[in-house]
Design an enzyme around this catalytic site. Structure first.
Site, PDB file in Angstrom:
ATOM      1  N   GLY A  10       0.801  -1.226   0.000  1.00 41.08           N
ATOM      2  CA  GLY A  10       0.000   0.000   0.000  1.00 41.08           C
ATOM      3  C   GLY A  10       0.830   1.269   0.000  1.00 41.08           C
ATOM      4  O   GLY A  10       0.318   2.350   0.294  1.00 41.08           O
TER       5      GLY A  10
ATOM      6  N   ASP B 258      -0.811   8.105  -6.797  1.00 36.66           N
ATOM      7  CA  ASP B 258       0.494   7.510  -6.481  1.00 36.66           C
ATOM      8  C   ASP B 258       1.603   8.101  -7.350  1.00 36.66           C
ATOM      9  O   ASP B 258       2.673   8.474  -6.860  1.00 36.66           O
ATOM     10  CB  ASP B 258       0.448   5.988  -6.681  1.00 36.66           C
TER      11      ASP B 258
HETATM   12  C1  GLA Z   1      -3.984   2.539  -5.270  1.00 31.11           C
HETATM   13  C2  GLA Z   1      -4.156   3.301  -6.577  1.00 31.11           C
HETATM   14  C3  GLA Z   1      -4.409   4.775  -6.330  1.00 31.11           C
HETATM   15  C4  GLA Z   1      -5.558   4.979  -5.330  1.00 31.11           C
HETATM   16  C5  GLA Z   1      -5.362   4.107  -4.101  1.00 31.11           C
HETATM   17  C6  GLA Z   1      -6.530   4.153  -3.183  1.00 31.11           C
HETATM   18  O1  GLA Z   1      -2.845   2.955  -4.607  1.00 31.11           O
HETATM   19  O2  GLA Z   1      -3.006   3.156  -7.389  1.00 31.11           O
HETATM   20  O3  GLA Z   1      -4.679   5.425  -7.538  1.00 31.11           O
HETATM   21  O4  GLA Z   1      -6.785   4.744  -5.929  1.00 31.11           O
HETATM   22  O5  GLA Z   1      -5.114   2.753  -4.443  1.00 31.11           O
HETATM   23  O6  GLA Z   1      -6.746   5.451  -2.718  1.00 31.11           O
END
Ligand code: GLA
Length: 392
Positions: A130, A178
């Site tokens: 994450g 991200d």
């Molecule tokens: C992943 C995705 C992001 C976002 C997050 C949840 O990291 O790549 O674009 O949607 O999940 O917030």
């Protein structure tokens, strides 16, 4: 040996010379605005001091040869083979290779040059935790090709290239958070981004607080399908709500009170997913004032509310994340705790009083092991600058 020394040594061993450059791109942690970027909402991430490093130089042919040190695997591709989703031997690209290859493909779609590259890369952003290990790989290769190609793009533009690679090449229907955080990070600051206009500003954490990341060590099985399902539920909510509320383009355009008025027109699951998004966008909007006022207490409560919503409405938590969050909230100095990133495992993010942080990390790790029998990694995280290239 630290990460940098490892890739330099491996580069020398593989290519027989010192590399000319080293590209660096951070992972990210998100404090508020989860699963809202692909709904044109607001997000509040920071680039973190966990990075992907790429040692690289131009190769003498159009072929790029990449060694993924963490995996002990190598691939070669060129513009045409990448277009065909193959390596230079005609084999299907391995999963990890699709990230740098996708970036090359998306850069070429903008008619920018991507000379052949010799590269060795490695990362200390944990995979599947994450913290956006894949975006950090994308942005590290983005700035590496920028260097070799002799062109320059604004960091936000590079983030858009990474997003295109992720959606159209890798196949994850994600938002821009991200890649944005990895490209645009600012040392010691959070980044408040409007995912519709892409306007953003750097903002401070509440005074005397720090970010603590707690890794449950449970690795999510974030299949693109599960994530894409959430995306599809949001799209369905928009489609239905458009019949009742004029001018709705995305869930960003639906206020919480409008949502509650029409929620019963949506299928149950779709209503739960949309409720999370609509309320989470409102929370993130609200958070900016709280940060300006240094209100760690209220800000932490928004983080807590975000976790409950991700668990109960968006259904992306897991027992280990819930345990880590519950334990954190009982410890002195903790203002807020929640899962960060897509969910299904990985890390929590905690806003903690600076003076309590060391004890917090120690006691949280002990409590988590006692409760689950699992090890964890818990550390104070420092926000860093976004992706860039240094000479070796
Ligand atoms: C992943 C995705 C992001 C976002 C997050 C949840 O990291 O790549 O674009 O949607 O999940 O917030």
């Amino acid at each position: 040996m630290d990460l940098r020394q490892r890739i330099l040594a491996a580069f020398r061993q593989r290519f027989g010379v010192n590399p000319e450059f080293v590209a660096r791109a951070p992972g990210r942690v998100n404090l508020l605005g989860e699963h809202v970027d692909y709904n044109e909402g607001f997000v509040l991430p920071a680039a973190i001091d966990r990075v992907t490093l790429v040692a690289f130089q131009k190769s003498r042919s159009p072929l790029s040869t990449l060694l993924a040190l963490d995996l002990g695997e190598e691939t070669s591709f060129d513009r045409q083979s990448v277009h065909d989703r193959q390596d230079s031997n005609g084999a299907v690209l391995s999963f990890w290779a699709r990230y740098p290859a996708g970036v090359l493909w998306a850069i070429n779609a903008e008619e920018l040059d991507t000379p052949g590259m010799q590269a060795v890369f490695a990362s200390d952003v944990p995979r599947g935790a994450g913290l956006s290990s894949s975006a950090s790989v994308e942005m590290a290769f983005g700035v590496a090709w920028e260097k070799l190609g002799g062109w320059t793009l604004a960091p936000i533009h590079l983030a858009k290239i990474g997003l295109k690679a992720e959606i159209d090449y890798v196949g994850l229907n994600c938002g821009i958070m991200d890649q944005f955080a990895s490209a645009c990070g600012v040392k010691d600051r959070l980044l408040f981004l409007d995912c519709r206009s892409l306007e953003w500003q750097a903002v401070c954490l509440p005074k005397k607080t720090v970010i603590v990341i707690a890794d449950t060590s449970v690795r999510r099985s974030l299949k693109s399908s599960t994530y894409n399902e959430r995306h599809a539920a949001c799209a369905e909510a928009v489609r239905i709500l458009q019949e009742y509320i004029p001018g709705v383009r995305s869930l960003r355009d639906v206020s919480p009170s409008q949502f509650h008025r029409y929620a019963n027109r949506l299928p149950d699951i779709v209503a739960k997913r949309a409720q999370h998004v609509v309320e989470e966008i409102a929370r993130t909007r609200q958070s900016i004032k709280l940060l300006e006022n240094n209100d760690a207490v209220q800000f932490g409560q928004l983080m807590n509310a975000c976790h409950s919503s991700l668990r109960d409405l968006y259904d992306v938590s897991c027992p280990e994340l819930d345990t880590m969050v519950a334990l954190a909230r009982k410890l002195p100095g903790c203002y807020g705790a929640r899962l960060t990133g897509a969910g299904f495992g990985g890390c929590t993010v905690n806003l903690v009083a600076g003076e309590a942080a060391d004890l917090f990390a120690r006691d949280l790790a002990a409590g988590y092991t006692q409760e689950t029998g699992l090890k964890s990694e818990i550390y104070i995280c420092h926000a860093t600058d976004g992706a860039g290239v240094e000479m070796d």
